[in-house]
Scaffold this motif. Structure first.
Motif, short mmCIF file in Angstrom:
data_model
loop_
_atom_site.label_atom_id
_atom_site.label_comp_id
_atom_site.label_asym_id
_atom_site.label_seq_id
_atom_site.Cartn_x
_atom_site.Cartn_y
_atom_site.Cartn_z
N ILE A 1 0.98 -1.30 0.02
CA ILE A 1 -0.03 -0.02 -0.03
C ILE A 1 0.95 1.45 -0.01
CG2 ILE A 1 -1.76 1.29 1.21
CD1 ILE A 1 -2.70 -1.40 2.38
N PHE B 1 1.66 3.98 -3.23
CA PHE B 1 1.46 5.16 -3.18
C PHE B 1 2.73 5.92 -3.55
CE2 PHE B 1 1.84 8.89 -0.55
CZ PHE B 1 0.72 9.92 -1.05
N GLU C 1 3.35 8.35 -6.73
CA GLU C 1 3.57 9.75 -6.53
C GLU C 1 4.97 10.01 -7.23
OE1 GLU C 1 2.12 12.68 -4.35
OE2 GLU C 1 0.93 11.23 -5.30
N THR D 1 -4.78 -6.23 -0.44
CA THR D 1 -3.96 -5.23 -0.82
C THR D 1 -3.91 -5.22 -2.48
OG1 THR D 1 -2.07 -6.84 -0.93
CG2 THR D 1 -2.13 -5.38 1.03
N ILE E 1 -6.68 -2.86 -3.57
CA ILE E 1 -6.41 -1.64 -3.27
C ILE E 1 -5.34 -1.03 -4.15
CG2 ILE E 1 -5.19 0.11 -1.42
CD1 ILE E 1 -6.38 -1.92 0.83
N GLU E 2 -4.37 -1.87 -4.79
CA GLU E 2 -3.53 -1.57 -5.70
C GLU E 2 -4.09 -1.15 -7.03
OE1 GLU E 2 0.61 -3.80 -4.64
OE2 GLU E 2 -0.70 -4.74 -6.04
N MET F 1 -5.92 2.26 -6.52
CA MET F 1 -5.28 3.34 -6.51
C MET F 1 -4.68 3.73 -7.76
SD MET F 1 -2.72 2.28 -3.12
CE MET F 1 -1.62 4.12 -3.18
N GLN G 1 -7.49 5.62 -9.44
CA GLN G 1 -7.94 6.68 -9.11
C GLN G 1 -6.63 7.76 -9.68
OE1 GLN G 1 -10.77 7.78 -7.69
NE2 GLN G 1 -11.29 5.63 -8.19
N TYR G 2 -5.41 7.56 -9.60
CA TYR G 2 -4.53 8.18 -10.15
C TYR G 2 -4.83 8.70 -11.62
CZ TYR G 2 -1.18 8.79 -6.38
OH TYR G 2 -0.69 9.32 -5.03
#
Length: 326
Positions: free
Chosen positions: A87, A91, A95, A142, A145-146, A149, A152-153
């Protein structure tokens, strides 16, 4: 093209790097491997950055000038590492990727656990629009979630992210030992959870082959994929225009039918099948989208998978490796 590979020293990564070198390097490409628990030797085309995927400084150093990311790194059922690696690491990677002016595409190797493969019932083949319904455990959580993420990015920052959703990845003699009743069994399910001690002891003594049955009593059908086909999908998705911000199932053309598998193993070894009732559901990952948009199709079918697994002979000192965690 400059490609950052996480998990480069793992099962898929070790097969992927030679394929990338063949496919991308002649056009002037370079590869960067971000390594933590394991490492590898640098070459003219491969540079290695040592550090944790959860360390922004290490990731920033690895991301410098990178155009494409192939994110393979993961941990299995390791609650103490899941947050930091899967997670926080995801992130930190995203980023750094969005802050990189050279960035073009981020490819995530996901898993069928995000749709609850064999734990959840589906009345039709599972496509990419099926809801995420992870099976129990931190690994499946996880992987969901990956995926979220990365999506969403894409919405928030316009990142071009592609998800390849894979089932259990086979190489070498993995399938042979996944079917073993001995202490050398590889992966799951754990036979002791599905059989009485007496039945398990008899199966071990008689050199039987397991014939798993689903909740309906029919031979279980579950999805597998050979590592060579995973590598081909990753290389294809890396720069294919139709992979932009898409999710693809990648698996064998048809799920493995344990009835047919038992027949093939019996024909090869003479091992008689033993029925094992399970609480699992037969599932079918539909890979039509990958074939239609990417032109990707798996080359390894069930017969080839069995032949490779039972023909493979390990060299002296070649230990079976469990690639997780790290």
């Amino acid at each position: 093209m400059k490609i950052l590979v996480t998990g480069a020293a793992g099962k898929v990564g070790q097969h992927l790097l030679p394929a990338l070198t063949t496919a991308m390097i002649p056009a002037g490409g370079r590869i960067v491997a971000l390594c933590h628990n394991r490492t590898m030797s640098e070459t003219d085309h491969l540079s290695v950055v040592r550090g944790s995927i959860a360390d922004p400084e290490a990731v920033a150093a690895a991301m410098d000038g990178v155009t494409h990311v192939l994110h393979l790194a993961a941990v299995k059922e390791s609650p103490t590492l899941a947050i930091d690696v899967s997670i926080k690491g995801m992130f930190v990677l995203l980023e750094a990727f969005r802050a990189n002016p050279a960035a073009r595409r981020f490819v995530l190797l996901g898993g069928d656990c995000s749709v609850g493969h064999i734990f959840q019932a589906y009345d039709a083949p599972i496509t990419e629009v099926a809801p995420r319904r992870a099976y129990p455990g931190c690994y499946a959580l996880t992987k969901v979630i990956e995926e979220v993420m990365l999506e969403q990015y894409g919405h928030q920052y316009g990142i071009d992210g592609c998800i390849l959703r894979s089932p259990w990845i086979m190489e070498k003699d993995d399938l042979r030992y996944a079917m073993s009743f001995g202490e050398d069994q590889f992966g799951g399910p754990d036979w002791a959870d599905l059989m009485t001690p007496d039945r398990l002891a008899a199966a071990r003594t008689g050199q039987h082959v397991p014939l798993l049955r689903d909740v309906t009593g029919a031979p279980l059908r579950r999805n597998f994929i050979h590592v060579d086909d995973v590598v081909a999908a990753l290389v294809t998705a890396l720069d294919h225009p139709d992979a932009a911000r898409e999710t693809f199932n990648i698996a064998m053309t048809e799920p493995v039918d344990y009835g047919r598998l038992a027949v093939l193993v019996n024909e090869r070894t003479g091992a008689p099948p033993v029925d094992i009732e399970t609480p699992f559901h037969s599932n079918w990952l539909d890979c039509t989208k990958a074939a239609h948009l990417l032109g990707w199709r798996p080359r390894v079918d069930l017969e080839t998978l069995v032949d490779r697994a039972w023909s493979y002979r390990r060299a002296a000192g070649e230990a079976r490796t469990t690639w997780y965690p790290g």
